[in-house]
Scaffold this motif. Structure first.
Motif, PDB file in Angstrom:
ATOM      1  N   UNK A 533     -13.135  -6.833  25.683  1.00 50.31           N
ATOM      2  CA  UNK A 533     -12.495  -6.465  24.414  1.00 50.31           C
ATOM      3  C   UNK A 533     -13.389  -5.624  23.512  1.00 50.31           C
ATOM      4  N   UNK A 534     -14.629  -5.371  23.962  1.00 45.99           N
ATOM      5  CA  UNK A 534     -15.578  -4.568  23.161  1.00 45.99           C
ATOM      6  C   UNK A 534     -15.797  -5.194  21.785  1.00 45.99           C
ATOM      7  N   UNK A 535     -15.905  -6.524  21.760  1.00 43.16           N
ATOM      8  CA  UNK A 535     -16.115  -7.230  20.498  1.00 43.16           C
ATOM      9  C   UNK A 535     -17.594  -7.228  20.115  1.00 43.16           C
ATOM     10  N   UNK A 536     -17.832  -7.319  18.816  1.00 42.25           N
ATOM     11  CA  UNK A 536     -19.197  -7.495  18.287  1.00 42.25           C
ATOM     12  C   UNK A 536     -19.291  -8.943  17.797  1.00 42.25           C
ATOM     13  N   UNK A 537     -20.185  -9.725  18.402  1.00 39.30           N
ATOM     14  CA  UNK A 537     -20.250 -11.169  18.126  1.00 39.30           C
ATOM     15  C   UNK A 537     -21.682 -11.570  17.775  1.00 39.30           C
ATOM     16  N   UNK A 693      -3.802 -13.549  21.266  1.00 44.19           N
ATOM     17  CA  UNK A 693      -3.257 -12.986  22.516  1.00 44.19           C
ATOM     18  C   UNK A 693      -4.247 -12.103  23.255  1.00 44.19           C
ATOM     19  N   UNK A 694      -5.160 -11.449  22.515  1.00 44.75           N
ATOM     20  CA  UNK A 694      -6.152 -10.600  23.158  1.00 44.75           C
ATOM     21  C   UNK A 694      -7.206 -11.448  23.878  1.00 44.75           C
ATOM     22  N   UNK A 695      -7.602 -12.561  23.253  1.00 41.54           N
ATOM     23  CA  UNK A 695      -8.513 -13.481  23.940  1.00 41.54           C
ATOM     24  C   UNK A 695      -7.869 -14.001  25.226  1.00 41.54           C
TER      25      UNK A 695
END
Length: 933
Positions: A533-537, A693-695
Motif C-alpha cells: 500500500x506504500x504506507x508510511x508507518x 478495505x485497503x488493509x
C-alpha cells in the motif's frame, strides 16, 4: 330564460369537473421498500426498481395515472388488504395470501435461495437445515414455501430485510432466506458474500412476482393485465437490462465477443474449443456469478456493431472503443504490456533510438507518448502485427511496438522467433475493458459483483498459465502492487505517517529488539502491508496491553496488531479481516500439569494479562476462578513461578518463546483446546475507517506460503516439549560435573558407585520423560504429545499441500464394564483395545489415548478417502473381536468420527472438535459404526 342558462352552465361545469376528477384519480400501487433491485425506496425516498419501471411503462401505455405508496413489506401487504392501495407492485402467491388477495399475471420470475454461513460447513441440502433457525422477513412467502419443503423447519422472523441482514452479519443467524438479487450497499454486499459464500446457496424454488389486488377490487385485474400484455418486448428488455442485467431472449446467459488468432488471449483450439487467458477469466467469472457465458468470435468492428444492435452483451476492447457514446466500460479486465521488437539485421546497427522507422498499431493509447519519446524517429501506423513483422523482415521498418505476449506467440508460430530482438527498456501498457451498452446497468452490476468475487490467487494463476514471461505479467500477478481505484490511490497518497502501537515484550508476535527496533511476526506483516500500500508507518512501543488499547482509543496511535474482536471493542475501533490465528495455552507448575479443561480450573488462581477479553469467557465457565491481573507475559509466568498464581493463560507462541529464552524449565506448558483459536486483527482508529478495505486487500495477498515463512522465521522448531530438552541436558551436565569432581577425590574407590548412580539417574529421567508424554496404563501417547504431533502434522501437510485424517474413537457403555466386572477388567479391556488399534495402522501414523475411554489416530498423508474408510472398518472389526473376547456379556460398542485436513478444519483444535462431533453422531447407531463428514 336566464335561470335556465345559469342552471345549464352549472350542470355543464359540474360534469366537466366530475370528468376531470375521474380522469386524474390515480391508481395507488403499494411497493415494498427493501427488495432491491425489484422494488425498493431509493435515496431520495421514491419508489424504484424493476417492477416500478414496468408499472411506469404500463402507465404510459394505458394513459392511466399512477401513484406509488412505499412501505416495509408487511405494511405494503396491509395497504392492499385494507383498500388504501389499489394493487401491489408484485408479490408471490401463497395459499394464505390467496384467501386475501386476487392475483393477476406474473411480471417477473425470481429465484429464492437459502443463504448458508460458511461455519455451517455440513449444510449443503434442504435436509441438512433441520435444527437451524432460518431467518425470514415477516409476511414473506419464504415461510410457506419452506414449511412445505421442510415440515420441521423453525424460523426467526425480522420486520425488514435490513434487520435480517444485520443479524446475519453479526452471526445471530447462520441461515436465511432471500431472493436472488443484489444488495445496494457495496460494503454490505462484501460482508454478506464473505460470510455466506455464493456457492453454498441452496435453491428453494422459482417464484413468480404477480400483480395482486384485494378481493373486492378484483374486477380491475382484467384491465391491468390487458395493459401489461400491450407492452412491447423492446421496452421490457430495456427495463430488464437496466435492473437485472442481460436479456436471455436469444440464448441462456450472456454472449461475449472475442477476437480469433489472438493467442495467448483468445483462440480456437485444435479440437474446436475456445481457449486462452480471456476464456479462463470468463469461465471463472461464470462460476462466481452463476451465469452461463457463450463465446462468439468477431473482428473488432463487427463485434462493436453486434453489441450496439443487441446481438451480444459484452465485447473485450481497448480504450478506443470508449469514444462511442452508445457504449461504456463496465470493468477493466487486464493490462497488456507492449514492447519494441527489432529485426536481427538492424539490431547491431542500432545504438540509439534516433532516426528510426518504428511501426505501431492504429488506435493504441500510448501513441502520443511514443511520439514524444521518439521525437527524432518516424512512427508508422499499421493495421496488424503481421504486417509490421513482414515490413521489418523486408527492411522497410527498423522495428515495431506491439503486445509482447501475443507477438512472441506469432513469432514462434511463424518460426521467425530468432530473427527478432526484444528491447527491454521500451515498454508501454495498454488496458483492455469489458464494454457493454450504455444504460445496461443491471449487467454492469452483475459483471462487477462477479469479478469482485474472484480471489487474487485464482486470477494470478490464470495469468501465469497463459503469459509465461514474468516480465509481461502486469495486472494480476504483481507481488507488491495492488489493483486499486483512482480514489483509493488518492486516499493512500494523502495519508500522513501512521502511528503503529506495539508491545515492547510480546515475542514472537511483537517486541522491541536490542537496537530499539520493532520486530516479530506483526512487524513482518506490517512490512508486507507497507510494501503493497506504500504506507508510511512509525512504530511506537508500549509497556502494557491496557496502555496500548487506550492509546488506540484516544488517537495517540492509529493502528494496533493482534487485537481480538469483541462487541465492546467494535464500539471504539475499526477492524481489519483476520490475518493470524493463535492458540491459547496454560503455564503451570508440575503439580498442575494435568490441567486440560476449563472445568478443572475451579478455585484456582489464574493469572491473566489486563485487558484480555478472554476473562469473561473463563468466568462464565468457572465462576469460582480467582483472576490475578498482570501487566504482561513475563509478569504472568513469574507469578506462576513464584507461587502467586496457580496457572497463567496466554498465547501459545508467546509463552513458548518466553519459556525457551528465559529458561523456565520447572514449569509446564500445555494447550487449552476448549478456548477456540483466537483470530488476530488490526485494530484501527475510526478516523481512518477508509483504510480498512485497503488493509484487507493487502492481507489477502498474505498467502499460506508467506505465513509459513514468517512463522518459521520467528518460531523455529518451537513445540510444547522443548523445555524438557533443556531440563534433560541440565541434568546430564549436573551428573557430569559431579563425576568430574568425585574423580579428583576418590576415583579409585567410588568409580563403580558413580557409574551405577549415573545409570540409575538416566533411567529415572527417561521414565519421567516417558510419563510426561505417554499414558501410564496403555503406553500410548497422551494428549500432550498428541497436541504436538497434530501441530507438526498441520505444518507438514500444509507445506506439502497434502491431506491427513484424524479418527476420534470412543467406547460406548465402557462404564458398565467397571461397574459389572471391576476396574481391573476395565483396565485390561483398555490395554487390549490399544493393542488392537495399533495393529490397524502404519508405523508412520500416530495413536494416542485421549481420555478414559477415548482414543485418537492421526493418519498421515491420507490422500484417498476410501483408504481411510477401510482403516476405520478394520479398526471396528479389531475392536469388536477384542470386546467379544474380553467382555462378551457387557453391551460395549465402538464409535469412530473421521475428520479430514484441510477440508473439515485447518488447525489441530478444530480437527479434534470436528472428529469428536462426528463420533457423537456415530453413537446414535446402536452397532459399531463410523461417521465422516
Amino acid at each position: 330564460m336566464k335561470t335556465f342558462i345559469r342552471l345549464s352552465a352549472l350542470i355543464f361545469c359540474s360534469f366537466i369537473s366530475f370528468l376531470s376528477v375521474c380522469k386524474e384519480s390515480p391508481l395507488i400501487i403499494a411497493v415494498g421498500n427493501d427488495s432491491f433491485p425489484f422494488q425498493y425506496q431509493n435515496d431520495v425516498g421514491n419508489a424504484d426498481g424493476y417492477l416500478v419501471d414496468l408499472w411506469k411503462e404500463w402507465s404510459k401505455s394505458t394513459d392511466t395515472p399512477i401513484e406509488f405508496r412505499v412501505a416495509n413489506w408487511p405494511e405494503s401487504l396491509e395497504l392492499v388488504e385494507n383498500g388504501t392501495a389499489d394493487v401491489h407492485a408484485g408479490m408471490a402467491s401463497t395459499r394464505p395470501r390467496e384467501v386475501i388477495f386476487e392475483f393477476g399475471e406474473p411480471l417477473a420470475n425470481v429465484s429464492a435461495h437459502l443463504y448458508v454461513h460458511h461455519l455451517a460447513d455440513h449444510v449443503s441440502t434442504l435436509e441438512d437445515v433441520s435444527g437451524y433457525a432460518i431467518g425470514i422477513v415477516q409476511e414473506s412467502a419464504h415461510q410457506a414455501l419452506l414449511s412445505k419443503l421442510i415440515p420441521e423447519a423453525s424460523f426467526k422472523v425480522f420486520d425488514s430485510r435490513t434487520s435480517l441482514l444485520d443479524a446475519a452479519t453479526k452471526g445471530d443467524i447462520l441461515i436465511f432466506a432471500g431472493l436472488n438479487g443484489y444488495l445496494r450497499e457495496r460494503s454490505r454486499q462484501f460482508d454478506i458474500t464473505g460470510l455466506f459464500p455464493y456457492e453454498k446457496r441452496i435453491k428453494i424454488s422459482e417464484i413468480p412476482l404477480q400483480i395482486a389486488t384485494s378481493k373486492r377490487k378484483a374486477s380491475s385485474l382484467s384491465k391491468i393485465n390487458e395493459g401489461f400484455s400491450q407492452l412491447t418486448d423492446a421496452s421490457i428488455r430495456e427495463i430488464k437490462q437496466r435492473w437485472i442485467g442481460f436479456d436471455s431472449h436469444h440464448v441462456a446467459g450472456i454472449s461475449v465477443a472475442l477476437s480469433k488468432d489472438n493467442e495467448p488471449f483468445s483462440e480456437f483450439g485444435a479440437n474446436g474449443i475456445p481457449h486462452g487467458l480471456y476464456i479462463d477469466l470468463w469461465r471463472a467469472w461464470s462460476q462466481a456469478a452463476k451465469t452461463k457465458v457463450n463465446f462468439v468470435f468477431y473482428d473488432k468492428d463487427e463485434s462493436l456493431t453486434a453489441l450496439k444492435e443487441g446481438d451480444i452483451e459484452v465485447v473485450i476492447a481497448d480504450p478506443s472503443s470508449l469514444n462511442d457514446s452508445e457504449l461504456i466500460n463496465a470493468w477493466k479486465l487486464n493490462d497488456v504490456k507492449h514492447r519494441l521488437f527489432i529485426h536481427s539485421d538492424k539490431n547491431e546497427k542500432i545504438d540509439t533510438f534516433d532516426n528510426l522507422k518504428i511501426g505501431v498499431l492504429e488506435g493504441v493509447n500510448y501513441y502520443e507518448d511514443l511520439k514524444k519519446a521518439l521525437n527524432k524517429s518516424n512512427i508508422v501506423v499499421f493495421k496488424s502485427v503481421t504486417n509490421m513483422m513482414q515490413a521489418s523482415i523486408e527492411g522497410n521498418l527498423d522495428g515495431f511496438i506491439a503486445a509482447a505476449a501475443a507477438t512472441q506467440h506469432k513469432l514462434l508460430i511463424n518460426e521467425i522467433w530468432s530473427e527478432f530482438f526484444q528491447v527491454p527498456d521500451v515498454e508501454y501498457s495498454s488496458p483492455n475493458y469489458v464494454v457493454i451498452q450504455r444504460g445496461n446497468d443491471g449487467l454492469k452490476r452483475k459483471l462487477v459483483e462477479g469479478y469482485n468475487r474472484l480471489p487474487y490467487n485464482q486470477l494470478s494463476e490464470i495469468e501465469k498459465k497463459w503469459v509465461l514471461n514474468p516480465a509481461d505479467q502486469v495486472h494480476l500477478v504483481s507481488d507488491t502492487i495492488l489493483t486499486l481505484s483512482a480514489n483509493q490511490i488518492d486516499f493512500l497518497e494523502k495519508l500522513p505517517v501512521l502511528k503503529l502501537g506495539y508491545l515492547k515484550s510480546w515475542a514472537p508476535l511483537e517486541f522491541q529488539d536490542e537496537n530499539g527496533h520493532f520486530n516479530g511476526i506483526n512487524a513482518d506483516v506490517i512490512e508486507h502491508i507497507k510494501t503493497h500500500l506504500k504506507l508510511k508507518i512509525r512504530p511506537i512501543a508500549y509497556d502494557t496491553w491496557p496502555q496500548l488499547l487506550n492509546a488506540l482509543k484516544t488517537g495517540d496511535v492509529d493502528i494496533v496488531g493482534s487485537v481480538a474482536k469483541s462487541n465492546d471493542r467494535e464500539k471504539s475501533f475499526e477492524f481489519s479481516s483476520s490475518y493470524w490465528p493463535t492458540s491459547w495455552a496454560i503455564v503451570s507448575r508440575f503439580e498442575h500439569a494435568g490441567l486440560f479443561s476449563l472445568n478443572q480450573l475451579s478455585n484456582l488462581k489464574v493469572a491473566l494479562v489486563n485487558g484480555y477479553d478472554v476473562k469473561d469467557k473463563l468466568l462464565s465457565i468457572s465462576p469460582s476462578i480467582k483472576i490475578i491481573p498482570v501487566d504482561n507475559t513475563q509478569s504472568g509466568v513469574e507469578a506462576v513461578a513464584n507461587g502467586k498464581a496457580d496457572i497463567f493463560i496466554n498465547k501459545l507462541m508467546t509463552l513458548a518463546s518466553l519459556m525457551k529464552s528465559e529458561g523456565y524449565h520447572d514449569l509446564n506448558l500445555s494447550l487449552l483446546p476448549e478456548i477456540s483459536m483466537q483470530q488476530s486483527h488490526f485494530g484501527v482508529n475510526p478516523k481512518y475507517n477508509e483504510l480498512i478495505p485497503l488493509l484487507n486487500i493487502a492481507l489477502d495477498q498474505l498467502d499460506q506460503t508467506k505465513k509459513q515463512d514468517i512463522y518459521l522465521k520467528w518460531v523455529p522448531g518451537a513445540n510444547l516439549s522443548e523445555h524438557y530438552k533443556y531440563r534433560r541436558w541440565m541434568a546430564y551436565l549436573s551428573v557430569i560435573l559431579a563425576i568430574v569432581t568425585l574423580s579428583f577425590l576418590t576415583y579409585w574407590r567410588m568409580n563403580n558407585k558413580v557409574q551405577r548412580e549415573r545409570v540409575k539417574r538416566h533411567k529415572v529421567e527417561q521414565r519421567i520423560q516417558y510419563l510426561n508424554t505417554h499414558d501410564n496404563l496403555t503406553g500410548l501417547l497422551n494428549r500432550r504429545l498428541l497436541d504436538d504431533r497434530l501441530t507438526s502434522a498441520v505444518l507438514t501437510h500444509s507445506r506439502e499441500q497434502t491431506r491427513f485424517a484424524v479418527m476420534f474413537i470412543g467406547l460406548d457403555n465402557f462404564k458398565l464394564v467397571n461397574e459389572m466386572k471391576g476396574y481391573s477388567h476395565g483396565d485390561e479391556l483398555l490395554v487390549a483395545v490399544a493393542n488392537a488399534l495399533a495393529g490397524t495402522i502404519r508405523k508412520s501414523d500416530t495413536l494416542a489415548r485421549f481420555g478414559s475411554d477415548e482414543f485418537v489416530i492421526v493418519l498421515n498423508r491420507a490422500q484417498e478417502f476410501d483408504a481411510v474408510c477401510q482403516v476405520a472398518e478394520n479398526a471396528l472389526v479389531a475392536l469388536n473381536r477384542v470386546i467379544e473376547a474380553q467382555v462378551p456379556d457387557v453391551p460395549v460398542t465402538a464409535s469412530i468420527g473421521v475428520a479430514f485436513y484441510p477440508m473439515d478444519a485447518d488447525n489441530p483444535i478444530e480437527l479434534l472438535k470436528q472428529a469428536d462431533k462426528l463420533m457423537q453422531l456415530a453413537k446414535d447407531n446402536p452397532e459399531n459404526s463410523y461417521m465422516t463428514s
